[in-house]
Design a protein around this motif. Structure first.
Motif, PDB file in Angstrom:
ATOM      1  N   SER A  52       2.518  -4.248  -0.596  1.00 54.93           N
ATOM      2  CA  SER A  52       3.506  -4.425  -1.671  1.00 54.93           C
ATOM      3  C   SER A  52       3.025  -5.443  -2.692  1.00 54.93           C
ATOM      4  N   HIS A  53       2.365  -6.499  -2.220  1.00 56.40           N
ATOM      5  CA  HIS A  53       1.840  -7.521  -3.144  1.00 56.40           C
ATOM      6  C   HIS A  53       0.724  -6.933  -4.001  1.00 56.40           C
ATOM      7  N   LEU A  54      -0.162  -6.165  -3.379  1.00 59.74           N
ATOM      8  CA  LEU A  54      -1.249  -5.530  -4.128  1.00 59.74           C
ATOM      9  C   LEU A  54      -0.684  -4.549  -5.155  1.00 59.74           C
ATOM     10  N   SER A  55       0.330  -3.794  -4.778  1.00 63.66           N
ATOM     11  CA  SER A  55       0.928  -2.820  -5.692  1.00 63.66           C
ATOM     12  C   SER A  55       1.493  -3.506  -6.932  1.00 63.66           C
ATOM     13  N   ARG A  56       2.187  -4.640  -6.728  1.00 63.44           N
ATOM     14  CA  ARG A  56       2.743  -5.383  -7.877  1.00 63.44           C
ATOM     15  C   ARG A  56       1.622  -5.931  -8.755  1.00 63.44           C
ATOM     16  N   LEU A  57       0.607  -6.498  -8.118  1.00 62.73           N
ATOM     17  CA  LEU A  57      -0.520  -7.087  -8.844  1.00 62.73           C
ATOM     18  C   LEU A  57      -1.252  -6.023  -9.656  1.00 62.73           C
ATOM     19  N   ASN A 108      -7.117  -3.287 -23.446  1.00 62.35           N
ATOM     20  CA  ASN A 108      -5.667  -3.249 -23.617  1.00 62.35           C
ATOM     21  C   ASN A 108      -4.930  -3.837 -22.424  1.00 62.35           C
ATOM     22  N   HIS A 109      -5.646  -3.997 -21.313  1.00 57.58           N
ATOM     23  CA  HIS A 109      -5.021  -4.527 -20.108  1.00 57.58           C
ATOM     24  C   HIS A 109      -5.420  -5.979 -19.892  1.00 57.58           C
ATOM     25  N   THR A 110      -4.619  -6.663 -19.108  1.00 60.94           N
ATOM     26  CA  THR A 110      -4.942  -8.031 -18.736  1.00 60.94           C
ATOM     27  C   THR A 110      -6.258  -8.034 -17.970  1.00 60.94           C
ATOM     28  N   VAL A 111      -7.056  -9.090 -18.139  1.00 62.94           N
ATOM     29  CA  VAL A 111      -8.285  -9.208 -17.370  1.00 62.94           C
ATOM     30  C   VAL A 111      -7.931  -9.154 -15.890  1.00 62.94           C
ATOM     31  N   CYS A 112      -8.578  -8.267 -15.162  1.00 65.49           N
ATOM     32  CA  CYS A 112      -8.205  -8.026 -13.773  1.00 65.49           C
ATOM     33  C   CYS A 112      -8.698  -9.134 -12.853  1.00 65.49           C
ATOM     34  N   SER A 113      -7.861  -9.434 -11.873  1.00 65.19           N
ATOM     35  CA  SER A 113      -8.247 -10.389 -10.840  1.00 65.19           C
ATOM     36  C   SER A 113      -9.274  -9.737  -9.923  1.00 65.19           C
ATOM     37  N   LYS A 114      -9.881 -10.547  -9.083  1.00 64.46           N
ATOM     38  CA  LYS A 114     -10.908 -10.021  -8.187  1.00 64.46           C
ATOM     39  C   LYS A 114     -10.366  -8.936  -7.251  1.00 64.46           C
ATOM     40  N   PRO A 115      -9.177  -9.101  -6.644  1.00 64.29           N
ATOM     41  CA  PRO A 115      -8.669  -8.030  -5.771  1.00 64.29           C
ATOM     42  C   PRO A 115      -8.486  -6.703  -6.498  1.00 64.29           C
ATOM     43  N   VAL A 116      -7.969  -6.752  -7.720  1.00 61.61           N
ATOM     44  CA  VAL A 116      -7.746  -5.516  -8.473  1.00 61.61           C
ATOM     45  C   VAL A 116      -9.080  -4.912  -8.901  1.00 61.61           C
ATOM     46  N   THR A 117     -10.016  -5.757  -9.336  1.00 61.66           N
ATOM     47  CA  THR A 117     -11.348  -5.265  -9.701  1.00 61.66           C
ATOM     48  C   THR A 117     -12.018  -4.593  -8.513  1.00 61.66           C
ATOM     49  N   THR A 118     -11.861  -5.186  -7.335  1.00 58.82           N
ATOM     50  CA  THR A 118     -12.414  -4.598  -6.117  1.00 58.82           C
ATOM     51  C   THR A 118     -11.794  -3.226  -5.854  1.00 58.82           C
ATOM     52  N   CYS A 119     -10.485  -3.114  -6.083  1.00 57.78           N
ATOM     53  CA  CYS A 119      -9.794  -1.836  -5.899  1.00 57.78           C
ATOM     54  C   CYS A 119     -10.299  -0.785  -6.883  1.00 57.78           C
ATOM     55  N   CYS A 171     -20.516  -6.514 -18.496  1.00 61.79           N
ATOM     56  CA  CYS A 171     -19.382  -5.589 -18.413  1.00 61.79           C
ATOM     57  C   CYS A 171     -18.719  -5.637 -17.041  1.00 61.79           C
ATOM     58  N   ILE A 172     -19.501  -5.816 -15.986  1.00 61.96           N
ATOM     59  CA  ILE A 172     -18.915  -5.980 -14.654  1.00 61.96           C
ATOM     60  C   ILE A 172     -18.040  -7.225 -14.631  1.00 61.96           C
ATOM     61  N   GLU A 173     -18.544  -8.298 -15.210  1.00 61.93           N
ATOM     62  CA  GLU A 173     -17.760  -9.535 -15.285  1.00 61.93           C
ATOM     63  C   GLU A 173     -16.499  -9.326 -16.107  1.00 61.93           C
ATOM     64  N   GLY A 174     -16.563  -8.395 -17.089  1.00 68.18           N
ATOM     65  CA  GLY A 174     -15.424  -8.131 -17.955  1.00 68.18           C
ATOM     66  C   GLY A 174     -14.416  -7.158 -17.369  1.00 68.18           C
ATOM     67  N   GLY A 175     -14.716  -6.624 -16.171  1.00 69.83           N
ATOM     68  CA  GLY A 175     -13.731  -5.754 -15.521  1.00 69.83           C
ATOM     69  C   GLY A 175     -14.160  -4.326 -15.268  1.00 69.83           C
ATOM     70  N   MET A 176     -15.336  -3.913 -15.739  1.00 71.84           N
ATOM     71  CA  MET A 176     -15.792  -2.553 -15.455  1.00 71.84           C
ATOM     72  C   MET A 176     -16.139  -2.439 -13.971  1.00 71.84           C
ATOM     73  N   PRO A 177     -15.698  -1.368 -13.307  1.00 77.41           N
ATOM     74  CA  PRO A 177     -16.084  -1.186 -11.903  1.00 77.41           C
ATOM     75  C   PRO A 177     -17.591  -1.276 -11.751  1.00 77.41           C
ATOM     76  N   SER A 178     -18.059  -2.082 -10.810  1.00 78.44           N
ATOM     77  CA  SER A 178     -19.488  -2.357 -10.700  1.00 78.44           C
ATOM     78  C   SER A 178     -20.308  -1.095 -10.448  1.00 78.44           C
ATOM     79  N   GLU A 179     -19.798  -0.189  -9.608  1.00 77.66           N
ATOM     80  CA  GLU A 179     -20.567   1.016  -9.320  1.00 77.66           C
ATOM     81  C   GLU A 179     -20.725   1.873 -10.571  1.00 77.66           C
ATOM     82  N   MET A 180     -19.676   1.954 -11.384  1.00 79.80           N
ATOM     83  CA  MET A 180     -19.760   2.688 -12.640  1.00 79.80           C
ATOM     84  C   MET A 180     -20.800   2.060 -13.561  1.00 79.80           C
ATOM     85  N   TYR A 210     -13.314   4.187  -7.638  1.00 79.68           N
ATOM     86  CA  TYR A 210     -14.388   4.898  -8.346  1.00 79.68           C
ATOM     87  C   TYR A 210     -15.402   5.488  -7.380  1.00 79.68           C
ATOM     88  N   THR A 211     -15.701   4.754  -6.307  1.00 82.43           N
ATOM     89  CA  THR A 211     -16.732   5.200  -5.371  1.00 82.43           C
ATOM     90  C   THR A 211     -16.189   6.055  -4.230  1.00 82.43           C
TER      91      THR A 211
END
Length: 257
Positions: A170-175, A133-144, A83-92, A149-150
């Motif tokens: 601004s780049h992170l916001s668009r991503l 329902n969302h696109t698979v998140c990139s590593k920067p977004v997953t990190t965010c 699930c972490i690999e699939g996009g769930m926040p790791s701490e959750m 969450y924490t």
């Protein structure tokens, strides 16, 4: 060294018997179904009692209860990482795992462990279904997502998140908007409101205290954000839930003689 010799002896004796384990692909299919949030397939697998069958056939302990505990913990560890690999926040994911493993550890029967296993799998699958329902998140977004969450009890800014993932704000916001479907601010507010709902249900904290704990700028800001997300004020939410629980509990009690 003695253990190694014992293993070699057992392995030699084991060659005289047919394979005792199912192909790992069978388990991987289930992990993938949970990761993808495929609720119907996950439910069908649970209803088929595959977990109990595998746990019964593959002995990790001579004690029946301890054996199924081990199998449940293995499943939870694998699902957590899928699930972490699939996009769930790791701490959750890790906190869910810790919670269900602790429940497994104090379970009094094999049947109770099986129930915990099934509830946990449904919980993970349900969360992944919501993410699907969302696109698979990139590593920067997953990190965010994990950072948010924490750090819900702190004031979180786009600038701070951008610094964490080494991207321009601004780049992170668009991503983030492309992959999550809302702005960073909207997502943070939504998560804080969800945390507030839990606090309203399971704590005696005042509305001002909750606003302060979750780092809203003021109590009025908290009430406005909560009302906008939930459709009622924190006070109304707490009163409705308390009244609903009271009615439910009253109806569940046997009639007085």
């Amino acid at each position: 060294m003695e253990l190694e010799l014992e293993w070699q002896k057992q392995e030699q004796e084991g060659r005289e018997y047919p394979a005792l384990h199912d192909p790992p692909e069978m388990e991987y299919v289930f992990y993938t179904q949970v990761q993808a949030g495929e609720l119907l397939k996950v439910e069908a697998n649970l209803q088929s009692k595959n977990f109990y069958r595998i746990a019964s056939q593959t002995k990790l302990s001579d004690n029946l209860l301890q054996n199924i505990r081990y199998h449940c913990i293995i499943t939870l560890a694998m699902i957590t990482r899928y699930c972490i690999e699939g996009g769930m926040p790791s701490e959750m994911a890790y906190r869910k795992s810790d919670f269900y493993i602790q429940k497994t550890d104090i379970a009094k029967s094999a049947e109770e462990v099986e129930i915990i296993h099934d509830i946990a799998c449904r919980d993970y699958a349900k969360h992944m279904h919501q993410l699907r329902n969302h696109t698979v998140c990139s590593k920067p977004v997953t990190t965010c997502l994990n950072y948010i969450y924490t750090h819900l009890h702190e004031k979180i800014t786009v600038k701070e998140l951008a610094k964490t993932v080494h991207l321009h704000p601004s780049h992170l916001s668009r991503l983030f908007h492309q992959q999550v479907g809302c702005t960073i601010h909207q997502y943070i507010t939504k998560q804080k409101v969800m945390a507030a709902k839990q606090m309203l249900l399971f704590s005696e904290n005042s509305y001002a205290e909750i606003a302060n704990i979750l780092s809203f700028s003021s109590q009025s800001h908290f009430i406005h954000a909560f009302s906008d997300q939930v459709g009622m004020t924190p006070r109304q939410f707490r009163e409705v839930k308390t009244r609903s629980d009271f009615i439910s509990h009253t109806h569940s009690e046997p009639p007085q003689k």
